[in-house]
Design a protein around this motif. Structure first.
Motif: not given
Length: 243
Positions: A32-39, A51-53, A231-243
């Motif tokens: 959330v902090e290092k992935g979703i909130l950065k999208l 909401f996410w915060n 969890l690191a993999g999930i974050r990098y995947l999120l950022l790679a797709i939507w970042g």
């Protein structure tokens, strides 16, 4: 107290509570902090960001239960272990194995030497208990104080997770290891700098002193680095797709 020991919570159940709490906490920190909130889609949408915060705050609050439980289980493990050298060796091995996953998931880097994972904190705490117990056995309990202070200093200098505060918590739980009420009160005070941390001593109070039906010792050791990598993999995947 005898009734609690017969019908309370086993060590296995405490471990499950601790790892679930830890997973929730680390999901908040790593994803959330290092992935979703950065999208961009989240950062540029005030309502979605709020909401996410808020979700992250809830996740991190729940996660504060994990460390006190792990510290309590460390003290129990020290009391009942048959070979403290092997115990320390396992902690050191998984401290080394966990450092890269810890940096990737929680420090957002491949190698961040300025911080060390929680296994190093637990290892220092174990060594402090070894030293304090030696002082007690040789009729010099007052020498346990400099041992504890040395452990706190080591954690601070090495910048381990929870730092000197973590060692202080372990020391308090060790000192009151034969008095559950004082152990819970002292532990709750020692972790009171974490708002929800003292709540961990509710399930600890109901610990029945039994290991439980299942051991799964290495599962619990391995869970820490494995879930951090995921969890690191999930974050990098999120950022790679939507970042």
């Amino acid at each position: 107290m005898n009734s609690l020991k017969r019908s309370g919570i086993s060590g296995f159940t405490l471990k499950i509570i601790a790892i679930i709490s830890m997973l929730i906490d680390h999901f908040g920190s790593a994803v959330v902090e290092k992935g979703i909130l950065k999208l961009p889609m989240v950062a540029q949408n005030p309502e979605l960001y709020a909401f996410w915060n808020q979700t992250d705050r809830i996740l991190r609050a729940i996660g504060r239960l994990a460390f006190p439980i792990f510290c309590f289980l460390l003290v129990e493990g020290f009391i009942y272990t048959r070979d403290v050298k092997k115990y320390a060796g396992r902690l050191f091995l998984f401290a080394l194995l966990s450092e890269l996953p810890f940096d990737l998931a929680l420090k957002n880097g491949l190698f961040v030497p300025g911080t060390q994972n929680v296994y190093f904190t637990l290892l220092i705490g174990l060594l402090v208990m070894v030293g304090a117990a030696w002082c007690e056995q040789h009729g010099k309990p007052y020498l346990a104080i400099p041992v504890i202070l040395a452990g706190m200093l080591a954690a601070y200098l090495l910048k381990t997770d929870y730092s000197y505060k973590g060692i202080l918590l372990i020391a308090v739980l060790f000192v009151f290891r034969f008095e559950r009420f004082l152990q819970c009160i002292g532990g709750a005070i020692a972790i009171s700098w974490e708002l929800t941390g003292p709540l961990a001593f509710i399930p600890i109070w109901f610990y029945n002193g039994k290991r439980g039906k299942y051991s799964l010792k290495y599962f619990f050791y391995a869970f820490y680095p494995v879930h951090l990598l995921i969890l690191a993999g999930i974050r990098y995947l999120l950022l790679a797709i939507w970042g």
